[in-house]
Structures are given as C-alpha cells and as structure tokens.
Write an enzyme that holds these catalytic residues in place. Structure first.
Site, PDB file in Angstrom:
ATOM      1  N   THR A  37       0.877  -1.257  -0.061  1.00  0.00           N
ATOM      2  CA  THR A  37       0.092   0.022  -0.038  1.00  0.00           C
ATOM      3  C   THR A  37       0.940   1.313  -0.058  1.00  0.00           C
ATOM      4  O   THR A  37       0.464   2.310  -0.720  1.00  0.00           O
ATOM      5  CB  THR A  37      -1.025  -0.239   1.362  1.00  0.00           C
ATOM      6  OG1 THR A  37      -1.553  -1.334   1.384  1.00  0.00           O
ATOM      7  CG2 THR A  37      -1.975   0.998   1.212  1.00  0.00           C
ATOM      8  N   ILE A  38       2.151   1.200   0.670  1.00  0.00           N
ATOM      9  CA  ILE A  38       3.012   2.455   0.925  1.00  0.00           C
ATOM     10  C   ILE A  38       3.447   2.642  -0.495  1.00  0.00           C
ATOM     11  O   ILE A  38       3.522   3.804  -0.921  1.00  0.00           O
ATOM     12  CB  ILE A  38       3.742   2.089   1.961  1.00  0.00           C
ATOM     13  CG1 ILE A  38       3.234   2.124   3.315  1.00  0.00           C
ATOM     14  CG2 ILE A  38       5.180   3.141   1.767  1.00  0.00           C
ATOM     15  CD1 ILE A  38       4.341   1.653   4.431  1.00  0.00           C
ATOM     16  N   LYS A  65      -5.821  -2.309  -1.139  1.00  0.00           N
ATOM     17  CA  LYS A  65      -7.167  -2.274  -0.026  1.00  0.00           C
ATOM     18  C   LYS A  65      -8.086  -1.307  -0.520  1.00  0.00           C
ATOM     19  O   LYS A  65      -8.555  -0.483   0.025  1.00  0.00           O
ATOM     20  CB  LYS A  65      -6.230  -1.561   1.254  1.00  0.00           C
ATOM     21  CG  LYS A  65      -5.172  -2.513   1.684  1.00  0.00           C
ATOM     22  CD  LYS A  65      -4.751  -1.830   3.261  1.00  0.00           C
ATOM     23  CE  LYS A  65      -3.880  -2.758   4.040  1.00  0.00           C
ATOM     24  NZ  LYS A  65      -2.716  -3.081   3.320  1.00  0.00           N
ATOM     25  N   ASP A  68     -13.698   1.188  -1.931  1.00  0.00           N
ATOM     26  CA  ASP A  68     -15.077   1.787  -2.401  1.00  0.00           C
ATOM     27  C   ASP A  68     -14.504   1.759  -4.221  1.00  0.00           C
ATOM     28  O   ASP A  68     -13.580   1.525  -4.372  1.00  0.00           O
ATOM     29  CB  ASP A  68     -15.561   2.842  -2.125  1.00  0.00           C
ATOM     30  CG  ASP A  68     -17.040   3.165  -2.668  1.00  0.00           C
ATOM     31  OD1 ASP A  68     -17.658   2.436  -2.999  1.00  0.00           O
ATOM     32  OD2 ASP A  68     -17.355   4.413  -2.294  1.00  0.00           O
ATOM     33  N   ALA A  69     -15.693   1.980  -4.931  1.00  0.00           N
ATOM     34  CA  ALA A  69     -15.369   2.212  -6.320  1.00  0.00           C
ATOM     35  C   ALA A  69     -14.590   0.801  -6.825  1.00  0.00           C
ATOM     36  O   ALA A  69     -13.765   0.766  -7.374  1.00  0.00           O
ATOM     37  CB  ALA A  69     -14.534   3.379  -6.589  1.00  0.00           C
ATOM     38  N   LEU A  73     -11.219   1.037  -9.490  1.00  0.00           N
ATOM     39  CA  LEU A  73      -9.989   0.686  -8.828  1.00  0.00           C
ATOM     40  C   LEU A  73      -9.348  -0.701  -9.285  1.00  0.00           C
ATOM     41  O   LEU A  73      -8.203  -0.733  -9.586  1.00  0.00           O
ATOM     42  CB  LEU A  73      -9.798   0.900  -7.299  1.00  0.00           C
ATOM     43  CG  LEU A  73     -10.171   2.343  -6.888  1.00  0.00           C
ATOM     44  CD1 LEU A  73     -10.430   2.382  -5.312  1.00  0.00           C
ATOM     45  CD2 LEU A  73      -8.924   3.121  -7.238  1.00  0.00           C
ATOM     46  N   GLU A 113      -8.793  -8.524   2.433  1.00  0.00           N
ATOM     47  CA  GLU A 113      -7.684  -7.903   3.416  1.00  0.00           C
ATOM     48  C   GLU A 113      -8.335  -7.747   4.897  1.00  0.00           C
ATOM     49  O   GLU A 113      -9.121  -6.643   4.939  1.00  0.00           O
ATOM     50  CB  GLU A 113      -6.906  -6.502   2.772  1.00  0.00           C
ATOM     51  CG  GLU A 113      -6.171  -5.890   4.087  1.00  0.00           C
ATOM     52  CD  GLU A 113      -4.537  -6.310   3.737  1.00  0.00           C
ATOM     53  OE1 GLU A 113      -4.422  -7.165   2.948  1.00  0.00           O
ATOM     54  OE2 GLU A 113      -3.899  -6.306   4.652  1.00  0.00           O
ATOM     55  N   HIS A 137      -4.530 -10.511   8.482  1.00  0.00           N
ATOM     56  CA  HIS A 137      -3.461  -9.411   8.720  1.00  0.00           C
ATOM     57  C   HIS A 137      -3.284  -9.230   9.957  1.00  0.00           C
ATOM     58  O   HIS A 137      -4.388  -8.519  10.794  1.00  0.00           O
ATOM     59  CB  HIS A 137      -3.782  -8.456   7.859  1.00  0.00           C
ATOM     60  CG  HIS A 137      -2.754  -7.452   7.737  1.00  0.00           C
ATOM     61  ND1 HIS A 137      -2.328  -7.166   6.301  1.00  0.00           N
ATOM     62  CD2 HIS A 137      -1.920  -6.745   8.400  1.00  0.00           C
ATOM     63  CE1 HIS A 137      -1.262  -6.170   6.422  1.00  0.00           C
ATOM     64  NE2 HIS A 137      -1.271  -5.883   7.845  1.00  0.00           N
ATOM     65  N   ARG A 140      -0.025  -3.799  11.626  1.00  0.00           N
ATOM     66  CA  ARG A 140       1.294  -3.268  11.708  1.00  0.00           C
ATOM     67  C   ARG A 140       1.122  -2.394  13.023  1.00  0.00           C
ATOM     68  O   ARG A 140       2.112  -2.495  13.804  1.00  0.00           O
ATOM     69  CB  ARG A 140       1.664  -2.616  10.767  1.00  0.00           C
ATOM     70  CG  ARG A 140       3.084  -1.676  10.784  1.00  0.00           C
ATOM     71  CD  ARG A 140       3.291  -0.857   9.642  1.00  0.00           C
ATOM     72  NE  ARG A 140       3.900  -1.872   8.415  1.00  0.00           N
ATOM     73  CZ  ARG A 140       5.017  -1.422   8.183  1.00  0.00           C
ATOM     74  NH1 ARG A 140       5.473  -0.192   8.160  1.00  0.00           N
ATOM     75  NH2 ARG A 140       5.257  -2.040   6.873  1.00  0.00           N
TER      76      ARG A 140
END
Lengths: 217, 217
Positions: A37-38, A65, A68-69, A73, A113, A137, A140
């Site tokens: 994601t980063i 992650k 929505d949409a 995406l 996720e 997960h 973190r």
C-alpha cells in the site's frame, strides 16, 4: 504431496527505486511480489505496471486495499497487469463483488484484506459472492502496540481455511513464527521487513522457503 | 450567524491532467480540493504535492483511506503538503491515533472515512483518541446497487454531530439532496460527479454554494 505455502515479499517502500534494491536480489526467490500500500501511494499504479514488466513470470499483487469504487480501482490495477488485488474487509459487499467481476475479465483474483474489524457474517457473504482468497493480517499498528500472534489468530486462520478460503498470513511474520501455523493449509506467507531488513535478504528468503518445505512438505 | 457547511470537490480522476480539467475551472469556487482515492492510486502522492502547489490557499485533502501503517502513510501525505488525510473506519484504533499524531506535527487533521461497516463503539473510541472529523459516506457501490439516502443515514449523521464530530457528507450527493440535511451542522459537503459532470461545472459549484447559504445561512 500437499501444496506448499507460497512465499510473498511485501514491497512497502515509498519509491520504486528503493523497492528495486530488494527485488533485484530476491525476486527469483519468491512466488509473489506485492506492491504494498505504501508503494501504491508513493508511486501510484505505475509501480504495478513496472514491477510486472520486470518480473512477468511472478504473481504481482496490488495491495490497494480497495474500500469503494471496486470496479474502477480494480480495473486500474488489472490494466496495469496486476494478477491479484486486495479489497479491504469493511468494504460494501458490492465493492468486493465489483472488483471480482473485473478480476475475472483479466483472469485475475481478489483477496479480502482482513485488517482491523470484520465479522464471520461478512466472511460468509464473501464466500457467497465467490471470493476465494483472504489475507489474515496482524495489524502493523497492533504489532507496534505489542500485540503478538495469539491462539485467537491461529483458530481464526483455521476457521477461514475450513470455510474454503485460500488464506494468506501476514503481519510482522518472523521465521520462528512459522511452526505456529503447521497443519493448516496456508496458501501464502508474506514476509516484509524480516526479509527486507535481513543482513542477507537472499539467505533470509531461502531460509523461509526451507522452513516452509520442512513444515508443510 | 452559524458557520456554513463548506464545499469540497472530489477529484476521482485517474490522472492529474484529467483532474486539472476540473480544477482549472472550479478550484476558486470550492473550499476543499480532494485528491480522491482513484487519483491517489493513479498518480501516487505526487498528486497531493502538485495540487497543493497549484492551490496553496485551498484545503487539500488526501483521501488515502489509510487502513494500516498510519504513521508512515499519513507522513507521506503530510510531507507532500496535504492538509487533511482520511483513515478508513475498519482500521485499528492505533492506526487512527498514529495518523493523528503525525497530523498534529504538521498542523493537519485526520478524518475517519465511514465507508462500509463500522460501529458506534468504534465512534466512541475515535472521540476518545481525539479524532474530530468523520466522513459519512454512502458507498458508491451501494449507490450503484440502488440504495438511496435514507432516514437511517440522516439520523446517523445527526448522532455523529451530537457526539462532537465535524461531519463531512458524501456519496453521490445531488443539489436536491441538500434539504435532507437542513438543521444539522454539517461541516463539509462533497460533490463529485454532480459538479464534474455538469454542463457547466462552475455554475454547478456556485449553485451548490447558493443552496448551502440558503439552507444554513
């Protein structure tokens, strides 16, 4: 012989150039290359496109992650040649279903996720919608707050596998954590910092593969 | 005289060049420029940096929907000069708290994005952690599935405001929906497609401001 869990490296770098410091060494040691994601936020979907161009024979996962949409995406990620994309667990079921419909056009797949809050009722709904993969997960930030792998984690992972999900396990996973999961048909283990930050990343990745083969072979 | 709800335009374009087609026309008509999740994924954090450079006198919001790694991801956004960032509702409370701690370093703020599943117990925890803003979001995919603004939406928004949150309202918001929220101290209304896709985007934005002033003035 049972299928061995696969090994995924998470590229949680802020730039592609930084990620390449890892991939040039260990891309061939892993099964799945995760655009974390980063990195998605740092470089945008171009990170997916460039990594798949460099490593076309590897599974490239966009950890977008999606909340929505789902169709838009996921299409952006699949058009950039992602193999798999992630949808966050709190997303509306229509978001997951939309992402899955697009994934199927591209012969790709969607992972839910499981970061943060979710329910078993949702898990049933994901199965009913045709979702096959989940990512368990350990957050973190929960890790940073000192929360370790627990019996609750292990039994949740077991239950997800029994529901028919292919389960990926992640969250500050160290080599010594692997025996905790023995006997569960784990689909993928993700190693991030424990490989990236090792003295020798290649040795660390190979050691992961060896332990997996010992425990699941 | 009560504070009027602000107007935010959501840039859910895949590229900056496409977003500029909107901002060059209506940046001056709105209070807040939102770098939508689609644009974050499309261009990465560069989208935040470039839009704030173009419109430094506007609030620039990075709708990153942070789910984990709250400190790292929010720092990336704030270092790119975002004023506000979003954290997704299912994130661990430590993620929200981490993002908020970084926001305060930059004199910025964090919004919890209420997309999908969340609970009132979580809402209490956000308040306790010092979160001041939430975004009440009718899911785009829920909209597509035909779910309209309901009494449930309105009373939830009212309750959030009564809890002390500054509430942003979004999700396929049309001009004719505004009276539904009259009497509630809405902080921000987000207009996306209803402005971007209007015959005249400038007229559409001004009409929104006019209706807001009529209803809340």
């Amino acid at each position: 012989m049972p299928q061995l869990p696969m090994l995924q490296v998470a590229l949680d770098n802020q730039t592609l150039s930084d990620a390449y410091n890892t991939t040039r060494l260990i891309a061939e040691e892993v099964d799945i290359i995760e655009v974390g994601t980063i990195l998605c936020v740092g470089e945008g979907v171009r990170a997916v496109r460039d990594l798949k161009a460099l490593y076309p024979h590897k599974i490239v996962l966009a950890d977008a992650k999606i909340a929505d949409a789902g169709k838009i995406l996921s299409r952006m990620c699949f058009e950039a040649n992602a193999d798999w994309v992630t949808v966050i667990c709190c997303a509306d079921i229509n978001t997951a279903a939309g992402a899955l419909a697009v994934a199927r056009e591209f012969d790709g797949d969607v992972q839910i996720e499981l970061t943060g809050f979710w329910t078993w009722e949702q898990a049933e709904a994901w199965r009913a919608a045709g979702i096959q993969q989940v990512v368990y997960h350990r957050s973190r930030d929960a890790q940073a707050a000192g929360v370790a792998w627990s019996e609750t984690d292990i039994s949740a992972i077991k239950r997800l596998a029994e529901m028919g999900f292919k389960v990926t396990v992640t969250g500050g996973l160290a080599l010594d954590d692997l025996p905790l999961f023995q006997g569960i048909p784990i689909h993928v283990f993700i190693a991030g910092r424990s490989i990236r930050d090792a003295a020798s990343t290649v040795d660390a990745a190979r050691e992961f593969k060896r332990r997996i083969a010992q425990l699941w072979g």
